[in-house]
Design an enzyme around this catalytic site. Sequence first.
Site, PDB file in Angstrom:
ATOM      1  N   ASP A  11     101.157  79.287  32.713  1.00 36.90           N
ATOM      2  CA  ASP A  11      99.634  79.089  32.465  1.00 36.90           C
ATOM      3  C   ASP A  11      99.782  78.579  31.089  1.00 36.90           C
ATOM      4  OD1 ASP A  11      96.730  79.176  31.691  1.00 36.90           O
ATOM      5  OD2 ASP A  11      96.576  80.940  33.107  1.00 36.90           O
ATOM      6  N   CYS A  38     102.730  76.592  30.218  1.00 37.16           N
ATOM      7  CA  CYS A  38     102.900  75.377  31.019  1.00 37.16           C
ATOM      8  C   CYS A  38     101.705  74.509  30.849  1.00 37.16           C
ATOM      9  CB  CYS A  38     103.463  75.490  32.346  1.00 37.16           C
ATOM     10  SG  CYS A  38     103.596  74.013  33.281  1.00 37.16           S
ATOM     11  N   VAL A  40      99.726  71.860  32.971  1.00 34.14           N
ATOM     12  CA  VAL A  40     100.306  71.146  34.384  1.00 34.14           C
ATOM     13  C   VAL A  40      99.999  69.858  34.147  1.00 34.14           C
ATOM     14  CG1 VAL A  40      99.857  73.212  35.747  1.00 34.14           C
ATOM     15  CG2 VAL A  40      97.788  71.951  35.116  1.00 34.14           C
ATOM     16  N   ASN A  66      97.688  76.194  41.496  1.00 31.13           N
ATOM     17  CA  ASN A  66      96.527  76.963  41.638  1.00 31.13           C
ATOM     18  C   ASN A  66      95.766  76.725  40.418  1.00 31.13           C
ATOM     19  OD1 ASN A  66      94.980  79.147  42.683  1.00 31.13           O
ATOM     20  ND2 ASN A  66      95.579  80.295  40.873  1.00 31.13           N
ATOM     21  N   TYR A 126      84.450  67.960  40.443  1.00 27.02           N
ATOM     22  CA  TYR A 126      85.253  68.905  41.255  1.00 27.02           C
ATOM     23  C   TYR A 126      85.215  68.979  42.746  1.00 27.02           C
ATOM     24  CZ  TYR A 126      86.430  73.846  42.456  1.00 27.02           C
ATOM     25  OH  TYR A 126      86.856  74.933  42.956  1.00 27.02           O
ATOM     26  N   CYS A 127      84.267  68.524  43.339  1.00 28.39           N
ATOM     27  CA  CYS A 127      84.288  68.378  44.821  1.00 28.39           C
ATOM     28  C   CYS A 127      85.243  67.238  45.238  1.00 28.39           C
ATOM     29  CB  CYS A 127      82.666  67.928  45.319  1.00 28.39           C
ATOM     30  SG  CYS A 127      82.702  67.783  47.098  1.00 28.39           S
TER      31      CYS A 127
END
Length: 228
Positions: A11, A38, A40, A66, A126-127
Amino acid sequence: MLHTLSVVIADIKTNPGQDLSNQFNKKYGSNRTRFIKCDVTSESDFQELINYTKSTFGYVDILCNNAGVAGLENWIRTLDINLTSVVRGTKLGIEAMSIKNGGRGGIVINTASMGGLFPMPEDPVYCASKFGVVGYTRSMDSCYASDGVRVNAICPSFAPTKLFLDALDRLIKAGNEKEAEVKKSYVVSTEQVARGLIQLIEDDTKNGAIMRITTAKGIDYKYYPSKL
């Protein structure tokens, strides 16, 4: 098998990640869980996560992409974290797990969302990112079978994460209490999401699968026609 696994938590936020690692080690045994910071969105950070996992525990067997954010204000960051990092993590995970490279095979699980299956007018970026995760995962169903690696996605409805709770808070502050109450009615537990994830790990017939987790139907799969 899952009872003997060791876990690396990654994270960008050090304190919560290290605290969770400490809790798991206290509950499940010393040094079963490690934490590494991390970002991402960083190729070098992600590669270091893979390298650290291999050097600490020997192999990478499961990788869960995730990380997720929401918000229209910084849409590039949303796409970088929610979609680009999923592609990056999947690529690096497959390289590490591939039996062609000395790995033992394994599975990548990408966290999408029911927002990857239905429109979200309140946050179209986001979608779009979650639709991308679903499409990417579905397209991987036969790409890496010879590497011994499966790629699946999990699509929970709302879960009681900080991301969701912050969204609820914004709705309430904007005077949309009724909408907030409706969204609360669709919340699934983190335990149910974890059960779905374990099911995807253990069922080696699933590859390119899209699992849904909802209050209405529990754990099931989204099926698509095989041809146009």
